[in-house]
Design an enzyme around this catalytic site. Structure first.
Site, PDB file in Angstrom:
ATOM      1  CG  ASP A 179      63.068  45.701  32.663  1.00  0.00           C
ATOM      2  OD1 ASP A 179      64.294  45.840  32.790  1.00  0.00           O
ATOM      3  OD2 ASP A 179      62.238  46.597  32.945  1.00  0.00           O
ATOM      4  CG  HIS A 237      60.718  43.990  28.120  1.00  0.00           C
ATOM      5  ND1 HIS A 237      60.536  45.263  27.640  1.00  0.00           N
ATOM      6  CD2 HIS A 237      60.227  43.960  29.373  1.00  0.00           C
ATOM      7  CE1 HIS A 237      59.939  45.986  28.578  1.00  0.00           C
ATOM      8  NE2 HIS A 237      59.731  45.220  29.650  1.00  0.00           N
TER       9      HIS A 237
HETATM   10 ZN   LIG Z   1      58.866  44.336  33.659  1.00  0.00          ZN
END
Ligand SMILES: [Zn+2]
Length: 324
Positions: free
Chosen positions: A116, A259
């Site tokens: 992400d 991430h």
């Molecule tokens: Zn996020």
């Protein structure tokens, strides 16, 4: 998503065609290298056949011909862009739905890695690791980062990864519907503009399902992609902790949240090759979220068909009762 997709498409097509048309109407010529025609000799066939008359028609104004060529060029560009576009759609049963994992009953063990908040420079080491291991993942992009790093975005798509929408500003606080529409819609439009990708995958910032974003995405028939394993990078775990979290938790059909940047990120980059190596050793295959959704959809179809075949079989069987 169909709405967004067609909106984006209509918008894009309209702009390109509109530019060509206004160039035609306003007399803005597109430079071409062929010399303008000076006059056209036209052969006119006689109704009786035989000899033909040669007529001369007035010369076509060079500007007009060039403008026509410009228009044709614009249409060809639209066709080419259409051919280059990639659509990450989701099966009908998942449209407008929220999913966490897609526990698979198939013999083949599968897992989906998701990253992400990019695209940004931190994406590059992650891309390298994925490429070295020949595996595809899914990236959820933030519009304002995408605007800054279009080349990195194009690299992600060129390397075959799937893309999801993660809003424009990555806001956590609740938003009203017009704001949600703008945040998700403008990100969708930019994803398409930069990479030619249309996506029906959405992940709300922070995973908050009640902030208004998920509800709007669901209304657009997007699939809201949550996760089954969270690597908890916001608490800055060590790479060993990240590896352990994933490996202890994983099951076939699992969706791993990671991430590709957004702060100190070296632990994830160090953990990733170990996670991939161990999961490969355990027999896992790495798939993108659209692939995982397709696989789950097929399994559910097969299960439903088997169930209805059983039911139909039960109904058509003659009653077995030796007493009668
Ligand atoms: Zn996020």
């Amino acid at each position: 998503m169909a709405e967004i997709q067609s909106l984006v498409w209509q918008h894009k097509g309209f702009v390109t065609l509109g530019a060509a048309l206004s160039s035609f109407v306003l007399g803005v010529t597109v430079p071409v290298h062929s010399p303008p025609p000076q006059g056209v000799k036209l052969q006119v066939p006689r109704l009786t056949g035989g000899a033909e008359e040669i007529a001369e028609v007035p010369a076509v104004k060079p500007g007009v011909e060039q403008r026509v060529k410009g228009f044709t060029l614009a249409v060809a560009t639209i066709e080419k862009e259409k051919a280059n576009s990639v659509t990450f759609s989701v099966p009908a049963r998942f449209q407008g739905q929220i999913f966490y994992d897609l526990t698979s009953t198939a013999k083949e063990k599968v897992v989906a890695l998701t990253f992400d908040d990019g695209p940004w420079p931190d994406t590059l080491p992650v891309l390298d690791i994925l490429k070295r291991n020949n595996i595809k993942a899914t990236f959820f992009w933030v519009g304002r980062h995408l605007q800054k790093y279009p080349d990195i975005a194009r690299k992600v798509v060129a390397e075959g990864h799937a893309i999801g929408n993660h809003t424009w500003n990555h806001r956590y606080e609740p938003v009203d519907e017009p704001t949600a529409a703008k945040e998700i819609g403008s990100t969708a439009a930019l994803i398409y503009k930069i990479t030619g990708v249309s996506t029906s995958l959405f992940r709300p910032p922070g995973g908050y399902l009640d902030s208004g974003f998920a509800a709007w995405a669901q209304k657009q028939k997007m699939a809201v992609a949550m996760w089954s394993t969270d690597t908890q990078e916001s608490s800055y775990p060590s790479s060993e902790q990240i590896v352990r979290t994933v490996l202890d938790d994983i099951q076939s059909g699992g969706v791993v949240l990671m991430h590709d940047g957004g702060g100190e990120h070296s632990a994830t980059v160090r953990a990733l090759p170990q996670i991939i190596a161990e999961l490969k050793k355990r027999g896992y295959k790495f798939v993108t979220l659209p692939e995982l959704l397709q696989m789950k959809d097929k399994q559910l179809q097969v299960a439903a068909a088997a169930k209805s075949a059983n039911r139909a079989g039960g109904q058509t069987k003659p009653p077995v009762n030796p007493e009668q």
